[in-house]
Design an enzyme around this catalytic site. Structure first.
Site, PDB file in Angstrom:
ATOM      1  N   ASP A   1      12.980   3.549  -0.154  1.00  0.00           N
ATOM      2  CA  ASP A   1      13.474   3.053  -1.644  1.00  0.00           C
ATOM      3  C   ASP A   1      14.897   3.012  -1.806  1.00  0.00           C
ATOM      4  O   ASP A   1      15.327   2.634  -2.830  1.00  0.00           O
ATOM      5  CB  ASP A   1      13.110   4.321  -2.205  1.00  0.00           C
ATOM      6  CG  ASP A   1      11.322   4.239  -2.646  1.00  0.00           C
ATOM      7  OD1 ASP A   1      10.725   3.284  -2.483  1.00  0.00           O
ATOM      8  OD2 ASP A   1      10.734   5.084  -3.305  1.00  0.00           O
TER       9      ASP A   1
ATOM     10  N   TRP B   1       0.837  -1.308   0.066  1.00  0.00           N
ATOM     11  CA  TRP B   1      -0.127   0.148   0.071  1.00  0.00           C
ATOM     12  C   TRP B   1       1.008   1.380  -0.062  1.00  0.00           C
ATOM     13  O   TRP B   1       1.484   1.425   1.141  1.00  0.00           O
ATOM     14  CB  TRP B   1      -0.776  -0.121   1.047  1.00  0.00           C
ATOM     15  CG  TRP B   1      -1.845   0.951   1.314  1.00  0.00           C
ATOM     16  CD1 TRP B   1      -1.684   2.556   1.290  1.00  0.00           C
ATOM     17  CD2 TRP B   1      -3.256   0.739   1.483  1.00  0.00           C
ATOM     18  NE1 TRP B   1      -2.936   2.925   1.440  1.00  0.00           N
ATOM     19  CE2 TRP B   1      -4.028   1.997   1.529  1.00  0.00           C
ATOM     20  CE3 TRP B   1      -4.180  -0.414   1.357  1.00  0.00           C
ATOM     21  CZ2 TRP B   1      -5.487   2.182   1.254  1.00  0.00           C
ATOM     22  CZ3 TRP B   1      -5.504  -0.151   1.309  1.00  0.00           C
ATOM     23  CH2 TRP B   1      -6.236   1.100   1.397  1.00  0.00           C
ATOM     24  N   ASP B   2       0.953   1.875  -0.945  1.00  0.00           N
ATOM     25  CA  ASP B   2       1.814   2.880  -1.385  1.00  0.00           C
ATOM     26  C   ASP B   2       1.125   4.301  -1.183  1.00  0.00           C
ATOM     27  O   ASP B   2      -0.070   4.385  -1.201  1.00  0.00           O
ATOM     28  CB  ASP B   2       2.478   2.883  -2.921  1.00  0.00           C
ATOM     29  CG  ASP B   2       3.874   3.339  -2.743  1.00  0.00           C
ATOM     30  OD1 ASP B   2       4.393   4.231  -2.016  1.00  0.00           O
ATOM     31  OD2 ASP B   2       4.728   3.066  -3.738  1.00  0.00           O
TER      32      ASP B   2
HETATM   33  C1  DGJ Z   1       7.455   4.023  -4.365  1.00  0.00           C
HETATM   34  C2  DGJ Z   1       7.609   3.010  -3.854  1.00  0.00           C
HETATM   35  O1  DGJ Z   1       8.350   3.152  -2.690  1.00  0.00           O
HETATM   36  C3  DGJ Z   1       8.477   1.756  -4.719  1.00  0.00           C
HETATM   37  O2  DGJ Z   1       9.069   0.876  -3.989  1.00  0.00           O
HETATM   38  C4  DGJ Z   1       7.538   1.641  -5.801  1.00  0.00           C
HETATM   39  O3  DGJ Z   1       6.632   0.915  -5.424  1.00  0.00           O
HETATM   40  C5  DGJ Z   1       7.126   2.969  -6.478  1.00  0.00           C
HETATM   41  N1  DGJ Z   1       6.317   3.761  -5.638  1.00  0.00           N
HETATM   42  C6  DGJ Z   1       6.175   2.754  -7.621  1.00  0.00           C
HETATM   43  O4  DGJ Z   1       5.569   3.828  -8.063  1.00  0.00           O
END
Ligand code: DGJ
Length: 691
Positions: A516, A447-448
């Site tokens: 990330d 869930w981003d």
């Molecule tokens: C941000 C996330 O932190 C990444 O791992 C990846 O899912 C990207 N979004 C995808 O848009």
């Protein structure tokens, strides 16, 4: 003042006590937060000597446990309101104490305006953490504007001096540990972004300047909330220190209608007498025992396709990656962004949550089936709180985003934030997720949430600042409903990496995407910071490619694995581009992790440091795993032995793999030879089992 025995309360945890008492003005004072005291001892807590020449108005800064704005309160006020006639001062009278097993509620009332405050304490039989909330109820006839309602103000005992430890950061460099002398005045940490934020984690620790990893007193507090928040550490001119923490940020306020009640999120507090490592371990135990929804489960080794493919995905490509991941021993395959509607780049499609018909002409079913047949669970990326303006959703509902009529709608990553505070948006979100999960055997959602709020307006709503809290509450409601209706579902909280990591989201998610930044060298510091509060079993950590796509740094495969193995190991590299040898070694290291993950995820963490060698030790029931690394080497340098703690000195430990036998007493007093290679970026994993 000496507290009257009936106006003093002791909140006990297994090894600590928190003592509060009312003074003659019904102000609630924090008298003790430290080692366990009996009631008799607490009642005898000494009166502080009068300061020479001070007026009566001095002396109540940073000593109160409940801090309403009131006469002569010029410091940090955790409760700030404005009554309908403009008055801002509260005149609270103590009303009653409601005591239950390990729970205490103290009730105060402002009789004239009918505002009732209930400050609640909750302790546990198996944790030294105390949870607190504050409830405001409007018993009057007019609305009350609530400007600030902190969950708790913690009074730290008087010491000569103090240090503050915080977790600060930014995207790609989250949860960085920083320790500094505490200045006089008010030090604010917080987020005004709508989410917890990368910039500061809602946690702080105070010590007297002498605490180390294994000794010294540490007082810390964490807020269980995933929206905006503020934490104020106040060091009064008297030298006294208190920490007030709660949700919300300036300059927003909400209106509390007659009869309405507002309950704050939980603020958790912990006193630890044996240093920072013990404090961290106590937070981890609390998270496992009282926060995480499935504490007993071991997190699976995941493969995530994002860094391998980014938006360039296809059903065949994902299936091929899944086969490689399964061969390496991965147990969960997560397809990341790019699987739906017109989302072939980050400029379109967010909000249109149906599989891209060109990429998945038969839907997600065949890929999910393939992944399951490979023996893995299936996970999917979603970003439900967002919309690209170039989407069917936005064209149909341009009013569903936060906006103001005469301001631009500022985009970030070509996206806008949906107004999840709206009941219809929350219903829509729940409905499509529920359908997606009902139609497909999805085991896991990542869930981003990739941008903060801006122009956060809600045209037409009478009390628009409510959006800041309602967004988070509706997020929680949707997550809670989905979990209840889809019991197999596990969730990872992600917000451009570690932007939403807190005990609020962790009540309804199983792990977090730590950052990330997957560069193993950078990760060491990020993980060290996160581990001050959150257990390794929530700390998602991928092994990716060399050179790292962000930092261009190349470090050996073993090093990348060993750093990631200190959390929830996952693989996130382009496995097609790995050599056969790398894939085979990767499989061995995944197998190594599976042998120690019960220690990493459920054991007691202790940081290790010996010269240039750093690492962590995780121990549980006679077993210990050591993960250690050294970045560089120098001519003539020799790695020191690494002393281990928490072992039985009389026991013997067999090292899995080499079958070397070590004595607990020797490992504690002299240490373990990790036999690191004499290269840069050397690393090791050692698994010791008591004989
Ligand atoms: C941000 C996330 O932190 C990444 O791992 C990846 O899912 C990207 N979004 C995808 O848009």
């Amino acid at each position: 003042m000496r507290a009257h025995p009936t106006r003093l309360w002791v909140i006990d945890t297994p090894s600590t006590s928190y003592v509060v008492a009312l003074d003659e003005h019904d102000r609630l004072r924090g008298l003790h937060w430290g080692p366990r005291l009996t009631r008799e001892q607490a009642a005898s807590l000494p009166e502080l000597p009068e300061a020479v020449g001070r007026s009566v108005t001095d002396g109540c800064d940073a000593v109160l446990d409940l801090t309403p704005a009131s006469a002569f309160r010029y410091g940090a006020n955790g409760v700030q309101v404005r009554f309908a006639d403009g008055a801002r001062e509260l005149e609270l009278a103590f009303t009653e104490a409601v005591e239950a097993e390990r729970e205490l509620t103290l009730v105060f009332t402002d009789a004239h305006y009918g505002l009732e405050l209930r400050t609640r304490y909750r302790a546990f039989a198996d944790s030294d953490v105390i949870e607190r909330t504050l409830t405001l109820r409007n018993r009057g006839a007019e609305p009350i504007e609530v400007i600030r309602a902190d969950s708790a103000s913690w009074v730290v005992p008087e010491r000569e001096d103090y240090r503050l430890t915080q977790l600060y950061g930014e995207w790609g460099a989250e949860t960085r540990l920083h320790r500094t002398t505490l200045p006089f005045g008010e030090t604010h940490l917080g987020s005004r972004r709508g989410i917890t934020g990368h910039q500061s984690n809602p946690w702080v620790a105070i010590d007297d300047g002498t605490a180390g990893e294994a000794h010294g007193e540490v007082w810390s507090t964490a807020l269980a909330w995933s929206g905006t928040w503020r934490l104020t550490v106040e060091k009064a001119p008297t030298g006294r220190v208190a920490v007030s923490v709660g949700s919300g940020h300036d300059p927003v306020s909400v209106s509390l209608a007659p009869g309405e009640e507002l309950e704050t999120p939980v603020a958790a507090g912990l006193y630890a007498s044996e240093g920072f490592a013990a404090s961290a371990a106590a937070w981890h135990d609390y998270a496992r025992a009282h926060v995480l929804p499935h504490p007993e489960e071991l997190r699976p080794v995941a493969y995530n396709s994002w860094e391998a493919t980014e938006f360039d995905i296809s059903a065949e490509g994902q299936a091929a990656l899944a086969e490689r991941a399964a061969a390496m021993g991965c147990e969960l395959f997560v397809m990341d962004d790019g699987w739906f509607s017109s989302r072939v780049h980050d400029r379109a499609g967010l909000g249109d949550w149906h599989p891209n018909p060109d990429r998945f002409p038969d839907g997600l079913g065949p890929l999910i089936k393939h992944v399951h047949e490979l023996g893995m669970r299936f996970g999917l990326w979603v970003e439900p709180e967002m919309v690209n303006p170039d989407s069917e959703l936005y064209r149909a509902h341009p009013d569903w985003v936060y906006h103001r009529p005469h301001r631009r709608r500022s985009e970030m990553r070509h996206q806008l934030v949906l107004n999840l505070a709206r009941a219809d948006v929350a219903e829509w979100m729940h409905a499509w997720l529920d359908e997606l999960l009902s139609r497909n055997e999805i085991d896991f959602l990542k869930w981003d949430m990739n941008r903060p709020f801006s122009e956060a307006g809600w045209p037409g709503e009478a009390d628009p600042d409510r959006l800041w809290s309602e967004h988070t509450r509706n997020l929680y409601r949707v997550l809670d409903r989905l979990r209840a209706d889809h019991p197999r579902l596990r969730i990872e909280s992600c917000a451009s990496g570690g932007g939403r990591v807190d005990f609020g989201i962790l009540r309804r998610t199983d792990q977090v995407w730590t950052s990330d930044n997957t560069d193993a060298v950078d990760r060491i510091a990020i993980q060290e910071g996160l581990a001050q509060v959150y257990p390794a079993k929530v700390m998602g950590a991928w092994v990716t490619d060399a050179p790292n796509p962000f930092t261009r740094r190349s470090v050996p495969l073993d090093f990348r694995f060993h750093v990631a193995m200190a959390g929830v190991l996952a693989v996130g590299g382009d496995l097609d581009a790995w050599t056969e040898g790398e894939r085979e070694r990767g499989a061995e290291l995944v197998a190594d992790y599976k042998r120690i993950r019960h220690l990493v995820q459920h054991g007691r963490r202790r940081p290790l440091r010996a010269g240039a060698v750093k690492g962590v030790q995780y121990g549980l029931d006679g077993e210990t795993a050591v993960l250690a690394w050294r970045l560089g080497r120098r001519l003539g340098y020799r790695d020191p032995l690494v002393k281990l703690a928490g072992l039985d000195p009389a026991a013997r430990y067999r090292e899995r793999g080499t079958e070397r036998v070590h004595h607990g007493a020797v490992l504690a007093s002299h240490g373990l030879d990790l036999r690191l290679r004499l290269d840069d970026y050397a690393s090791a994993m050692v698994h010791l089992v008591e004989e």
